[in-house]
Motif scaffolding. Structure first.
Motif, PDB file in Angstrom:
ATOM      1  N   GLU A   5       0.846  -1.232  -0.046  1.00  0.00           N
ATOM      2  CA  GLU A   5      -0.143   0.216  -0.045  1.00  0.00           C
ATOM      3  C   GLU A   5       0.796   1.078  -0.186  1.00  0.00           C
ATOM      4  OE1 GLU A   5      -3.847  -1.781   2.528  1.00  0.00           O
ATOM      5  OE2 GLU A   5      -2.228  -1.146   3.609  1.00  0.00           O
ATOM      6  N   GLU A   6       1.851   1.100   0.841  1.00  0.00           N
ATOM      7  CA  GLU A   6       2.876   2.420   0.894  1.00  0.00           C
ATOM      8  C   GLU A   6       3.263   2.901  -0.558  1.00  0.00           C
ATOM      9  OE1 GLU A   6       5.911   1.684   3.907  1.00  0.00           O
ATOM     10  OE2 GLU A   6       4.329   1.424   5.363  1.00  0.00           O
ATOM     11  N   VAL A   7       3.758   1.779  -1.361  1.00  0.00           N
ATOM     12  CA  VAL A   7       4.474   2.234  -2.614  1.00  0.00           C
ATOM     13  C   VAL A   7       3.222   2.512  -3.546  1.00  0.00           C
ATOM     14  CG1 VAL A   7       6.689   1.143  -1.889  1.00  0.00           C
ATOM     15  CG2 VAL A   7       4.807  -0.092  -3.232  1.00  0.00           C
ATOM     16  N   GLY A   8       2.200   2.057  -3.300  1.00  0.00           N
ATOM     17  CA  GLY A   8       1.232   2.699  -4.621  1.00  0.00           C
ATOM     18  C   GLY A   8       0.269   1.487  -5.100  1.00  0.00           C
ATOM     19  N   GLY A   9       0.457   0.315  -4.411  1.00  0.00           N
ATOM     20  CA  GLY A   9      -0.342  -0.978  -4.791  1.00  0.00           C
ATOM     21  C   GLY A   9      -0.088  -1.571  -6.134  1.00  0.00           C
ATOM     22  N   HIS A  10      -1.115  -1.912  -6.601  1.00  0.00           N
ATOM     23  CA  HIS A  10      -0.976  -2.600  -8.061  1.00  0.00           C
ATOM     24  C   HIS A  10      -0.306  -2.013  -9.203  1.00  0.00           C
ATOM     25  CE1 HIS A  10      -2.028  -5.391 -11.123  1.00  0.00           C
ATOM     26  NE2 HIS A  10      -2.697  -4.490 -11.906  1.00  0.00           N
ATOM     27  N   GLU A  11      -0.541  -0.567  -9.312  1.00  0.00           N
ATOM     28  CA  GLU A  11      -0.225   0.235 -10.355  1.00  0.00           C
ATOM     29  C   GLU A  11       1.504   0.198 -10.262  1.00  0.00           C
ATOM     30  OE1 GLU A  11      -2.761   1.436  -8.383  1.00  0.00           O
ATOM     31  OE2 GLU A  11      -4.377   0.677  -9.725  1.00  0.00           O
ATOM     32  N   THR A  12       2.028   0.273  -9.024  1.00  0.00           N
ATOM     33  CA  THR A  12       3.612   0.475  -8.953  1.00  0.00           C
ATOM     34  C   THR A  12       3.854  -0.919  -9.315  1.00  0.00           C
ATOM     35  OG1 THR A  12       3.360   1.839  -7.191  1.00  0.00           O
ATOM     36  CG2 THR A  12       5.203   0.834  -7.010  1.00  0.00           C
ATOM     37  N   PHE A  13       3.505  -2.054  -8.843  1.00  0.00           N
ATOM     38  CA  PHE A  13       3.941  -3.396  -9.208  1.00  0.00           C
ATOM     39  C   PHE A  13       3.877  -3.635 -10.347  1.00  0.00           C
ATOM     40  CE2 PHE A  13       3.911  -3.506  -4.493  1.00  0.00           C
ATOM     41  CZ  PHE A  13       4.999  -4.042  -4.107  1.00  0.00           C
ATOM     42  N   ASP A  14       2.809  -3.368 -11.050  1.00  0.00           N
ATOM     43  CA  ASP A  14       2.490  -3.797 -12.466  1.00  0.00           C
ATOM     44  C   ASP A  14       3.739  -2.879 -13.397  1.00  0.00           C
ATOM     45  OD1 ASP A  14       0.878  -5.017 -14.416  1.00  0.00           O
ATOM     46  OD2 ASP A  14       0.432  -2.767 -15.055  1.00  0.00           O
ATOM     47  N   ARG A  15       3.871  -1.557 -12.873  1.00  0.00           N
ATOM     48  CA  ARG A  15       4.848  -0.795 -13.673  1.00  0.00           C
ATOM     49  C   ARG A  15       6.290  -1.478 -13.678  1.00  0.00           C
ATOM     50  NH1 ARG A  15       3.528   3.642 -11.772  1.00  0.00           N
ATOM     51  NH2 ARG A  15       5.036   3.957  -9.975  1.00  0.00           N
ATOM     52  N   ILE A  16       6.707  -1.967 -12.308  1.00  0.00           N
ATOM     53  CA  ILE A  16       7.957  -2.447 -11.931  1.00  0.00           C
ATOM     54  C   ILE A  16       8.118  -3.759 -12.763  1.00  0.00           C
ATOM     55  CG2 ILE A  16       9.373  -3.726 -10.460  1.00  0.00           C
ATOM     56  CD1 ILE A  16       8.295  -1.658  -8.144  1.00  0.00           C
ATOM     57  N   VAL A  17       7.065  -4.486 -12.919  1.00  0.00           N
ATOM     58  CA  VAL A  17       7.301  -5.849 -13.600  1.00  0.00           C
ATOM     59  C   VAL A  17       7.235  -5.478 -15.180  1.00  0.00           C
ATOM     60  CG1 VAL A  17       5.872  -7.801 -14.187  1.00  0.00           C
ATOM     61  CG2 VAL A  17       6.278  -7.045 -11.841  1.00  0.00           C
ATOM     62  N   LYS A  18       6.517  -4.586 -15.600  1.00  0.00           N
ATOM     63  CA  LYS A  18       6.402  -4.467 -17.063  1.00  0.00           C
ATOM     64  C   LYS A  18       7.757  -3.699 -17.415  1.00  0.00           C
ATOM     65  CE  LYS A  18       1.482  -3.588 -17.755  1.00  0.00           C
ATOM     66  NZ  LYS A  18       0.462  -2.577 -18.188  1.00  0.00           N
ATOM     67  N   VAL A  19       8.639  -2.888 -16.989  1.00  0.00           N
ATOM     68  CA  VAL A  19       9.725  -2.294 -17.074  1.00  0.00           C
ATOM     69  C   VAL A  19      10.722  -3.533 -17.248  1.00  0.00           C
ATOM     70  CG1 VAL A  19      11.697  -0.939 -16.756  1.00  0.00           C
ATOM     71  CG2 VAL A  19       9.232  -0.121 -16.557  1.00  0.00           C
ATOM     72  N   PRO A  41       2.408 -14.003 -19.453  1.00  0.00           N
ATOM     73  CA  PRO A  41       2.230 -14.963 -18.375  1.00  0.00           C
ATOM     74  C   PRO A  41       3.424 -15.026 -17.081  1.00  0.00           C
ATOM     75  CG  PRO A  41       1.642 -16.229 -20.584  1.00  0.00           C
ATOM     76  CD  PRO A  41       2.440 -14.546 -20.711  1.00  0.00           C
ATOM     77  N   ALA A  42       4.726 -14.812 -17.579  1.00  0.00           N
ATOM     78  CA  ALA A  42       5.699 -14.714 -16.700  1.00  0.00           C
ATOM     79  C   ALA A  42       5.416 -13.510 -15.860  1.00  0.00           C
ATOM     80  CB  ALA A  42       7.014 -14.750 -17.461  1.00  0.00           C
ATOM     81  N   ALA A  43       5.409 -12.516 -16.749  1.00  0.00           N
ATOM     82  CA  ALA A  43       4.971 -11.033 -15.983  1.00  0.00           C
ATOM     83  C   ALA A  43       4.045 -11.059 -14.906  1.00  0.00           C
ATOM     84  CB  ALA A  43       4.752  -9.934 -17.101  1.00  0.00           C
ATOM     85  N   ASP A  44       2.822 -11.917 -15.231  1.00  0.00           N
ATOM     86  CA  ASP A  44       1.747 -11.766 -14.354  1.00  0.00           C
ATOM     87  C   ASP A  44       2.320 -12.814 -13.023  1.00  0.00           C
ATOM     88  OD1 ASP A  44       0.033 -10.480 -15.963  1.00  0.00           O
ATOM     89  OD2 ASP A  44      -0.794 -12.574 -16.771  1.00  0.00           O
ATOM     90  N   ARG A  45       3.064 -13.850 -13.292  1.00  0.00           N
ATOM     91  CA  ARG A  45       3.493 -14.559 -12.017  1.00  0.00           C
ATOM     92  C   ARG A  45       4.379 -13.790 -11.051  1.00  0.00           C
ATOM     93  NH1 ARG A  45       3.457 -18.368 -16.364  1.00  0.00           N
ATOM     94  NH2 ARG A  45       5.626 -18.355 -16.695  1.00  0.00           N
ATOM     95  N   LEU A  46       5.308 -13.153 -11.527  1.00  0.00           N
ATOM     96  CA  LEU A  46       6.223 -12.100 -10.897  1.00  0.00           C
ATOM     97  C   LEU A  46       5.384 -11.139 -10.224  1.00  0.00           C
ATOM     98  CD1 LEU A  46       9.159 -11.754 -10.177  1.00  0.00           C
ATOM     99  CD2 LEU A  46       9.320 -10.190 -12.043  1.00  0.00           C
ATOM    100  N   ARG A  47       4.539 -10.429 -10.859  1.00  0.00           N
ATOM    101  CA  ARG A  47       3.851  -9.460 -10.304  1.00  0.00           C
ATOM    102  C   ARG A  47       2.960 -10.073  -8.989  1.00  0.00           C
ATOM    103  NH1 ARG A  47       0.621  -8.279 -14.053  1.00  0.00           N
ATOM    104  NH2 ARG A  47      -1.326  -9.238 -12.882  1.00  0.00           N
ATOM    105  N   TRP A  48       2.383 -11.087  -9.271  1.00  0.00           N
ATOM    106  CA  TRP A  48       1.499 -11.711  -8.253  1.00  0.00           C
ATOM    107  C   TRP A  48       2.385 -12.074  -7.081  1.00  0.00           C
ATOM    108  CZ3 TRP A  48      -0.645 -16.106 -11.835  1.00  0.00           C
ATOM    109  CH2 TRP A  48      -1.662 -15.457 -12.765  1.00  0.00           C
ATOM    110  N   PHE A  49       3.390 -12.647  -7.505  1.00  0.00           N
ATOM    111  CA  PHE A  49       4.606 -13.082  -6.467  1.00  0.00           C
ATOM    112  C   PHE A  49       4.864 -11.635  -5.504  1.00  0.00           C
ATOM    113  CE2 PHE A  49       8.878 -13.270  -4.847  1.00  0.00           C
ATOM    114  CZ  PHE A  49       8.671 -14.208  -3.814  1.00  0.00           C
TER     115      PHE A  49
END
Length: 142
Positions: A5-19, A41-49
């Motif tokens: 939550e502190e870093v911005g939730g899903h949007e932040t993790f999605d951005r990290i994994v996409k880059v 699919p690999a990006a989804d798994r890493l983001r979920w993790f």
């Protein structure tokens, strides 16, 4: 509040994994470790993790079970070269995410430690030709 939550939730993790996967897509050592044409699919798994690890939704657990990182990566040729390339791309992703210095340091400490722990060989990186059919088996499923 969780780190998630502190870093911005899903949007932040999605951005990290996409880059991160944008960079992996052009890496001649790491890209062959992903058999899918689409790295989605690999990006989804890493983001979920990452989301689950940092206090977000438990999607990873629900879809994949316990992370068992060593077990899931044992089939891959994770030598110091692969580790360093992985960390280089993660560093790019974190730099682009522009987390606060404290959050960046916490995240980096974890991924650096995890990447070092996943090294499973000190054999050199196999030569990889331009033809995907001639690539060595580097453990092609994440």
């Amino acid at each position: 509040m969780t780190f998630y939550e502190e870093v911005g939730g899903h949007e932040t993790f999605d951005r990290i994994v996409k880059v991160f996967y944008r960079e992996v897509a052009d890496d001649p050592v790491l890209r062959p470790m992903y058999p899918e044409e689409d790295l989605g699919p690999a990006a989804d798994r890493l983001r979920w993790f990452f989301e689950q690890y940092w206090g977000g939704p438990s999607t990873y657990q629900e879809k994949r079970g316990h992370p068992r990182l060593r077990m899931r990566h044992v089939a891959f040729h994770v030598n110091p070269d692969a580790r360093d390339r992985w960390l280089t791309h993660m560093r790019t992703a974190l730099d682009e995410a522009q987390l606060s210095p404290m959050h960046d340091a916490i995240f980096w400490e974890y991924v650096d430690r995890a990447a070092h722990a996943l090294v499973n060989t000190f054999e050199p990186t196999p030569a990889i030709g331009p033809d995907p059919q001639q690539r060595p088996d580097l453990g092609l499923s994440h």
